[in-house]
Design an enzyme around this catalytic site. Structure first.
Site, PDB file in Angstrom:
ATOM      1  NE  ARG A   8      61.074   6.055 -14.071  1.00 47.60           N
ATOM      2  CZ  ARG A   8      61.777   7.106 -13.652  1.00 47.60           C
ATOM      3  NH1 ARG A   8      61.267   7.902 -12.722  1.00 47.60           N
ATOM      4  NH2 ARG A   8      62.962   7.362 -14.156  1.00 47.60           N
ATOM      5  CG  ASP A  64      64.236  11.846  -2.107  1.00 43.26           C
ATOM      6  OD1 ASP A  64      65.273  12.173  -2.713  1.00 43.26           O
ATOM      7  OD2 ASP A  64      63.213  11.433  -2.707  1.00 43.26           O
TER       8      ASP A  64
END
Length: 273
Positions: free
Chosen positions: A35, A143
């Site tokens: 990632r 979020d």
């Protein structure tokens, strides 16, 4: 192959845990490397080691931290995901609010990702309130990841992501792209206006969400936390849940052993006493 050293991984894992409460055992080292490579390339570093040097020894961790957290957060989401929760919302929770003469329903999607969860909530709440004079609703969607919040605000999705939406709701609340080749849909403006999107870190001491909520969806979030962090997060969520309000967790999550004023009313659905 370019890898992160165990020492650097430990330092990054400590930061991620302290900042976001997300556990990063060594078994996730390969995932983290994968990632971070996109971020490494975006900054122009030739290796992950060079990126780690920049982050860990260049006094840039605070500056780079948000991008690091964006890279490690998981954003799996779908419309009507875990559909029994939405059956409960439509068939039990909302009629209860009507019986209690609750005129304004406040709802919160705690880890909204790219937005399908709060938009699903909005479809049901809009259908309920529009059929009843004097009823209104508002939704807060939060979020930690700033990138997914931007996607959520736009409300544009691949057409096949909308497949779980019942046909009648899809016709009412989604607009098809004028270019069939794009195979995209967009949530109608009325629903987009009904949702406030904001960044929120569940590790913060307080959650600045305003008046107490009547519905809180915090699904598939607790699984990333240790037991103490789970207790802390649920306790803070409950402080922002109105008496008689409902908390929805993911189907693999539990409040067993947590000292909170919640009563189970369905599978992973809890009511504040």
């Amino acid at each position: 192959m370019d890898q992160i050293s165990l020492r650097d991984f430990a330092s990054l894992a400590d930061y991620i845990f302290d900042y976001a409460g997300i556990r990063m055992p060594v078994s996730k080292k390969t995932m983290l490397e994968g990632r971070l490579r996109r971020r490494q390339r975006a900054l122009g570093f030739e290796t992950l080691d060079a990126y780690c040097r920049h982050v860990l020894t260049g006094n840039t961790l605070d500056e780079e931290g948000r991008h690091l957290i964006n890279a490690v957060t998981t954003n799996k989401t779908d419309f009507f995901r875990e559909p029994v929760h939405f059956d409960f919302l439509r068939d039990i929770a909302l009629p209860t609010f009507e019986a209690d003469y609750l005129r304004t329903i406040r709802a919160w999607s705690v880890a909204c990702s790219t937005g399908p969860e709060p938009y699903t909530m909005a479809m049901l709440l809009d259908g309920f309130t529009s059929a009843r004079r004097g009823f209104t609703y508002s939704i807060l969607a939060t979020d930690l990841d700033t990138e997914v919040l931007e996607t959520a605000r736009l409300g544009i999705y691949p057409s096949d992501l909308a497949d779980p939406i019942p046909a009648a709701l899809r016709r009412k609340y989604l607009m098809e792209s004028r270019d069939p080749a794009r195979r995209e849909v967009r949530v109608v403006p009325e629903l987009r206006r009904a949702i406030a999107f904001a960044r929120l870190n569940l590790m913060d001491e307080k959650y600045p969400v305003g008046e107490p909520m009547h519905l809180i969806f915090c699904r598939n979030v607790l699984i990333y936390f240790d037991k103490q962090t789970q207790h802390d997060v649920v306790s803070k969520l409950v402080r922002n849940l109105a008496p008689g309000g409902y908390l929805f967790l993911g189907h693999s999550e539990s409040i067993a052993g947590l000292d909170v004023p919640l009563v189970p009313v369905a599978n992973t659905v809890f009511k504040r006493s």
